[in-house]
Enzyme design. Structure first.
Site, PDB file in Angstrom:
ATOM      1  N   ASP A  18      63.964  -1.102 -60.600  1.00 50.90           N
ATOM      2  CA  ASP A  18      64.521  -2.431 -60.173  1.00 50.90           C
ATOM      3  C   ASP A  18      64.851  -3.001 -61.651  1.00 50.90           C
ATOM      4  O   ASP A  18      64.311  -2.994 -62.233  1.00 50.90           O
ATOM      5  CB  ASP A  18      64.168  -2.929 -59.293  1.00 50.90           C
ATOM      6  CG  ASP A  18      64.799  -3.734 -58.571  1.00 50.90           C
ATOM      7  OD1 ASP A  18      66.132  -4.439 -58.382  1.00 50.90           O
ATOM      8  OD2 ASP A  18      64.961  -4.644 -57.800  1.00 50.90           O
ATOM      9  N   ARG A  22      70.817  -6.839 -63.262  1.00 51.44           N
ATOM     10  CA  ARG A  22      70.571  -8.271 -63.323  1.00 51.44           C
ATOM     11  C   ARG A  22      70.327  -7.550 -65.562  1.00 51.44           C
ATOM     12  O   ARG A  22      70.851  -8.979 -66.331  1.00 51.44           O
ATOM     13  CB  ARG A  22      69.185  -8.390 -63.154  1.00 51.44           C
ATOM     14  CG  ARG A  22      68.764  -9.820 -62.767  1.00 51.44           C
ATOM     15  CD  ARG A  22      67.819 -10.390 -61.419  1.00 51.44           C
ATOM     16  NE  ARG A  22      67.412  -8.747 -60.616  1.00 51.44           N
ATOM     17  CZ  ARG A  22      65.565  -8.396 -60.286  1.00 51.44           C
ATOM     18  NH1 ARG A  22      65.099  -9.757 -61.138  1.00 51.44           N
ATOM     19  NH2 ARG A  22      65.377  -7.249 -60.018  1.00 51.44           N
ATOM     20  N   HIS A  35      73.170   0.543 -64.786  1.00 43.48           N
ATOM     21  CA  HIS A  35      72.126   1.507 -64.276  1.00 43.48           C
ATOM     22  C   HIS A  35      72.941   2.997 -64.730  1.00 43.48           C
ATOM     23  O   HIS A  35      71.455   3.852 -65.426  1.00 43.48           O
ATOM     24  CB  HIS A  35      73.704   1.997 -63.038  1.00 43.48           C
ATOM     25  CG  HIS A  35      73.070   0.884 -61.680  1.00 43.48           C
ATOM     26  ND1 HIS A  35      72.325   0.259 -61.762  1.00 43.48           N
ATOM     27  CD2 HIS A  35      74.432   0.704 -60.610  1.00 43.48           C
ATOM     28  CE1 HIS A  35      71.962   0.155 -60.444  1.00 43.48           C
ATOM     29  NE2 HIS A  35      73.815   0.195 -60.604  1.00 43.48           N
ATOM     30  N   LEU A 129      55.019  19.159 -63.981  1.00 44.65           N
ATOM     31  CA  LEU A 129      55.374  17.917 -63.117  1.00 44.65           C
ATOM     32  C   LEU A 129      56.302  18.194 -62.011  1.00 44.65           C
ATOM     33  O   LEU A 129      57.300  18.294 -61.898  1.00 44.65           O
ATOM     34  CB  LEU A 129      56.219  16.987 -64.132  1.00 44.65           C
ATOM     35  CG  LEU A 129      56.410  15.468 -63.743  1.00 44.65           C
ATOM     36  CD1 LEU A 129      55.686  14.388 -62.950  1.00 44.65           C
ATOM     37  CD2 LEU A 129      57.688  14.719 -64.225  1.00 44.65           C
ATOM     38  N   ARG A 192      57.771  -6.510 -53.884  1.00 46.47           N
ATOM     39  CA  ARG A 192      58.100  -6.333 -52.249  1.00 46.47           C
ATOM     40  C   ARG A 192      58.197  -4.321 -52.367  1.00 46.47           C
ATOM     41  O   ARG A 192      58.501  -4.101 -53.128  1.00 46.47           O
ATOM     42  CB  ARG A 192      59.386  -6.364 -51.245  1.00 46.47           C
ATOM     43  CG  ARG A 192      60.299  -6.144 -51.832  1.00 46.47           C
ATOM     44  CD  ARG A 192      61.529  -7.432 -51.002  1.00 46.47           C
ATOM     45  NE  ARG A 192      63.268  -7.018 -51.818  1.00 46.47           N
ATOM     46  CZ  ARG A 192      63.175  -8.528 -52.736  1.00 46.47           C
ATOM     47  NH1 ARG A 192      62.580  -9.534 -52.293  1.00 46.47           N
ATOM     48  NH2 ARG A 192      64.197  -8.758 -53.490  1.00 46.47           N
TER      49      ARG A 192
HETATM   50  C1  FPP Z   1      68.586  -0.505 -58.816  1.00 38.29           C
HETATM   51  O1  FPP Z   1      68.642  -1.705 -59.918  1.00 38.29           O
HETATM   52  C2  FPP Z   1      68.272   0.764 -58.910  1.00 38.29           C
HETATM   53  C3  FPP Z   1      69.212   1.333 -58.351  1.00 38.29           C
HETATM   54  C4  FPP Z   1      69.782   0.601 -57.070  1.00 38.29           C
HETATM   55  C5  FPP Z   1      69.912   2.177 -59.429  1.00 38.29           C
HETATM   56  C6  FPP Z   1      68.781   3.247 -59.758  1.00 38.29           C
HETATM   57  C7  FPP Z   1      69.629   3.848 -60.459  1.00 38.29           C
HETATM   58  C8  FPP Z   1      69.098   4.867 -61.987  1.00 38.29           C
HETATM   59  C9  FPP Z   1      68.107   4.015 -62.239  1.00 38.29           C
HETATM   60  C10 FPP Z   1      70.431   5.582 -62.816  1.00 38.29           C
HETATM   61  C11 FPP Z   1      70.664   6.525 -62.319  1.00 38.29           C
HETATM   62  C12 FPP Z   1      69.340   7.671 -61.518  1.00 38.29           C
HETATM   63  C13 FPP Z   1      69.016   8.995 -61.957  1.00 38.29           C
HETATM   64  C14 FPP Z   1      68.577   9.164 -60.761  1.00 38.29           C
HETATM   65  C15 FPP Z   1      70.456   9.552 -62.636  1.00 38.29           C
HETATM   66  P1  FPP Z   1      69.711  -3.204 -59.224  1.00 38.29           P
HETATM   67  O2  FPP Z   1      70.709  -2.939 -58.902  1.00 38.29           O
HETATM   68  O3  FPP Z   1      68.983  -3.381 -57.920  1.00 38.29           O
HETATM   69  O4  FPP Z   1      69.109  -4.262 -59.856  1.00 38.29           O
HETATM   70  P2  FPP Z   1      69.194  -6.269 -60.122  1.00 38.29           P
HETATM   71  O5  FPP Z   1      68.191  -6.344 -58.887  1.00 38.29           O
HETATM   72  O6  FPP Z   1      68.953  -6.467 -61.432  1.00 38.29           O
HETATM   73  O7  FPP Z   1      70.852  -6.229 -58.599  1.00 38.29           O
END
Ligand code: FPP
Length: 240
Positions: A18, A22, A35, A129, A192
């Site tokens: 997460d 931000r 991302h 892994l 959470r």
């Molecule tokens: C949560 O941060 C993150 C996600 C919903 C996406 C996770 C995806 C990746 C790490 C990228 C690629 C994945 C693969 C498998 C190649 P958020 O957007 O909720 O952050 P915020 O809480 O700060 O808004």
């Protein structure tokens, strides 16, 4: 790696990645850029998991609730899956990593599904892994699916209702055959589980770090493992 005991590395580590949004916002960048930076972080963490001897790494990349996000962000994440597979498959194979996807990934765009299938097929025989990517994953949906599968076995007479056991649910989850995660790490500070590994997390140790996922380095990972190793796991019993 100095302050961690390599003889007590968790077998299964799960991560809620997460804070990408931000991280991007603080830099005046689009969320998708966050991302993208998160994908770079993931590369390092997969590598470090292999180095540490972690046997299973499960990451939450897209939840059943993430469809509520703007369409460009959703499609951006799925594009990153394709980019990730293209750029990483060689190293994953060289490091003996076996890729697996948990969740209902049948709903993903065709190019993402092709990339996933390619990654699974290419690494199927690897014995290092096991890297589980949770995509269109929800813990409750997973339990419902398992309950349905068990109900079918009961209805057909293969299993009697009185014999239904916790193991019979575990064996019908996407993580069948894997140990439950001893450690769940959440970056970005929220305390959470957000529908992640709902069944499997019953006795997991949770480590929350305020660090945003794109800044989560192998050093931060070591700190989380050190924190886990300092905990006293009793599983409802008392200290030996
Ligand atoms: C949560 O941060 C993150 C996600 C919903 C996406 C996770 C995806 C990746 C790490 C990228 C690629 C994945 C693969 C498998 C190649 P958020 O957007 O909720 O952050 P915020 O809480 O700060 O808004």
């Amino acid at each position: 790696m100095s302050n961690i005991d390599l003889n007590r590395i968790p077998r299964h580590v799960a991560i809620i990645m997460d804070g990408n949004g931000r991280w991007a916002k603080e830099r005046g960048m689009a969320r998708v850029q966050g991302h993208k930076a998160g994908m770079e972080s993931l590369r390092e963490i997969v590598r470090h998991s292999s180095e540490l001897g972690v046997q299973y790494l499960t990451v939450y990349a897209f939840s059943t609730e993430n469809w509520k996000r703007p369409e460009d962000e959703v499609s951006g994440i799925f594009k990153l899956v394709v980019i990730y597979v293209k750029s990483e498959i060689r190293e994953l194979s060289a490091n003996n990593v076996k890729v697996n996807v948990i969740g209902d990934w049948s709903r993903l765009p065709a190019d993402s599904k092709d990339a996933i299938q390619y990654a699974i097929d290419t690494t199927a025989a690897n014995t290092g892994l096991q890297f589980n990517i949770a995509l269109n994953y929800g813990g409750r949906a997973e339990i419902l699916r398992a309950a349905r599968l068990l109900a079918e076995d009961i209805a057909s007479g293969r299993v009697s209702a009185e014999d239904a056991s916790e193991d019979m649910i575990s064996d019908r989850l996407y993580t069948a055959g894997m140990p439950d995660p001893e450690l769940i790490i959440r970056t970005g500070g929220e305390q959470r589980l957000s529908n992640f590994l709902t069944w499997q997390s019953a006795y997991s140790e949770l480590v929350v770090t305020p660090v945003y996922w794109p800044d989560f380095s192998p050093e931060e990972y070591d700190k989380a493992i050190a924190e886990y190793q300092s905990r006293d796991r009793r599983f409802g019993g008392i200290k030996a």
